[in-house]
Design a protein around this motif. Structure first.
Motif, PDB file in Angstrom:
ATOM      1  N   ASP A  73     -17.063  64.816  29.544  1.00 53.97           N
ATOM      2  CA  ASP A  73     -16.033  64.782  28.372  1.00 53.97           C
ATOM      3  C   ASP A  73     -16.538  65.485  27.219  1.00 53.97           C
ATOM      4  O   ASP A  73     -16.076  65.105  26.247  1.00 53.97           O
ATOM      5  CB  ASP A  73     -15.689  63.333  28.303  1.00 53.97           C
ATOM      6  N   SER A  89     -10.053  68.574  30.923  1.00 57.61           N
ATOM      7  CA  SER A  89     -10.167  67.767  30.214  1.00 57.61           C
ATOM      8  C   SER A  89     -10.132  67.745  28.642  1.00 57.61           C
ATOM      9  O   SER A  89     -10.514  66.927  27.858  1.00 57.61           O
ATOM     10  CB  SER A  89     -11.979  67.276  30.469  1.00 57.61           C
ATOM     11  N   LYS A 112      -8.809  67.892  25.057  1.00 60.10           N
ATOM     12  CA  LYS A 112      -8.268  66.911  24.368  1.00 60.10           C
ATOM     13  C   LYS A 112      -7.030  67.429  23.428  1.00 60.10           C
ATOM     14  O   LYS A 112      -6.392  66.386  22.674  1.00 60.10           O
ATOM     15  CB  LYS A 112      -9.360  65.966  23.602  1.00 60.10           C
TER      16      LYS A 112
END
Length: 440
Positions: free
Chosen positions: A97, A332, A334
């Motif tokens: 992340d 992943s 954002k």
């Protein structure tokens, strides 16, 4: 393609401990994530590996300025990474992340194709249609942007977007050519005659980085001198089985070994990296360098003490090359919408024109806006290859891990530790093992 953060031009994988050290070096420790990665639409975390004075580095710095100006309150957090850092650890990074929202990544089955198959890259097909990327990028260049379910390029889904092109060419020191009354060769035989003249005058002709990608590109150029589009499609796109003892690859390996024996490249080049190869040429230590257009902007900026020029590898209708490295958006990410907006800006005419005038190969520039004569020639040669279906991609693309296989193979040829037929056997096995693993 393969490239270092300093040159935009340097293209190995160790034990788990080594990988963990590399991850730490990339800043992926617990302290690597901060408020900028909150996914609140107020930041865009961007990674690329182009040098600040390269054409791409200059163009993308301007794109960042324009992005921030057109997105008030949004900050681009740019982090410069090395090509090898990202190449070795991309799967681990993007499976965490703490990766970026958008990054520059290498194209081909072994790179973007592998990550797309693993589900680590965002499918950009809808965005490509909505934003017109699919129209701005030619079908030939788009081959390396699109992948199928097995991660093989030329598929039906967009997983990356290039905004420049690239190809391998010959850089030459015009002053040294003039000193020995040499003309730019137009055939392979003439090219070898030029190099013979340098050897006779105790000058090693070729600056070569055998520890990284450059040597394998020379091998591939030689193979392509005996190849046609069907061979490229078989080798790169798995259309048919490839005969590694056939005329193309046999000629490439045998002739590369001959070039070593004739003194066209030094035996110490097996340990030389691409960066050192480029520096040696720019310092005037070697008359010839065979490598990619990604060096053009840097050489334009740094070479002050001699005249230099470029020419396509003599006699070849096929050259290593493709669309440039890809802007990819990790699954992943954002801030995907911001990432798409940034890609859009890199395709704007003013960014494309800056790229062209800085020594890059833009995909959507206005030809009339390119004022640098050398840059015009660079772009014209790419357009010629692109329009004639002359881009043959790169030799390390077909299989995951194949880059290291080819580096080792070329080092064995340079060192003379293995015969060409042994090297061909060694590079055939992982290629064919990969075909078996995907059911081909």
């Amino acid at each position: 393609m393969n490239r270092s953060s300093k040159t935009g031009a340097t293209r190995k994988t160790g034990a788990v401990a080594t990988a963990l050290v590399a991850v730490a070096a990339l800043g992926l420790s617990a302290c690597g994530a901060d408020a900028d990665d909150s996914g609140d639409g107020k930041s865009l975390r961007l990674w690329h590996f182009e040098g600040a004075n390269s054409a791409m580095g200059l163009a993308w710095a301007e794109a960042i300025k324009q992005f921030e100006a057109s997105h008030p309150g949004v900050k681009v957090t740019y982090e410069e990474k090395g090509f090898e850092q990202i190449r070795q650890n991309a799967g681990m990074i993007l499976n965490s992340d703490q990766g970026p929202d958008i990054l520059e990544y290498n194209k081909g089955n072994a790179s973007a194709g592998l990550l797309s198959k693993q589900g680590l890259l965002t499918d950009l097909t809808a965005e490509a249609g909505k934003r017109g990327w699919d129209k701005a990028i030619s079908p030939s260049v788009a081959t390396t942007s699109k992948y199928d379910q097995a991660g093989i390029m030329g598929g039906d889904k967009w997983y990356g977007v290039p905004n420049y092109g690239e190809y391998v060419m010959v850089y030459y020191n015009q002053d040294l050519f003039d000193k020995y009354q040499l003309k730019v060769p137009t055939t392979l035989a003439e090219f070898e005659s030029v190099m013979d003249t340098f050897v006779q005058n105790k000058v090693t002709p070729l600056s070569v980085g055998g520890a990284e990608y450059p040597a394998q590109q020379i091998f591939y150029e030689l193979a392509l001198s005996k190849a046609n589009r069907s061979f490229v499609d078989d080798y790169q796109l798995y259309k048919n089985k490839v005969n590694f003892t056939g005329p193309e690859l046999t000629y490439g390996a045998n002739t590369f070994a001959d070039w070593v024996r004739k003194g066209y490249l030094g035996k110490d080049s097996a340990g030389i990296k691409a960066e050192d190869m480029g520096v040696a040429f720019s310092q005037g230590k070697y008359p010839i360098l065979i490598s990619g257009s990604w060096w053009f902007g840097r050489f334009s900026d740094e070479i002050k003490n001699f005249k230099w020029g470029t020419f396509l590898f003599p006699g070849n209708t096929l050259q290593p090359g493709s669309g440039g490295n890809l802007w990819v958006v990790p699954t992943s990410s954002k801030n995907k919408q911001l990432a798409y907006d940034f890609i859009d800006i890199t395709m704007k005419p003013e960014i494309q024109n800056l790229l062209g005038n800085s020594g890059g190969v833009p995909l959507a520039a206005d030809p009339a806006a390119i004022s640098n004569p050398k840059a015009k020639e660079l772009i014209e040669n790419f357009n010629k290859l692109n329009s004639s279906d002359g881009l043959a991609f790169y030799p390390d693309w077909p299989a995951p891990g194949y880059y290291d296989v080819l580096v080792a193979g070329m080092q064995n040829l340079i060192n003379g530790s293995k015969k060409p037929e042994q090297v061909l056997d060694e590079i055939a096995k992982p290629y064919n093992d990969n075909l078996a693993s995907i059911g081909k």
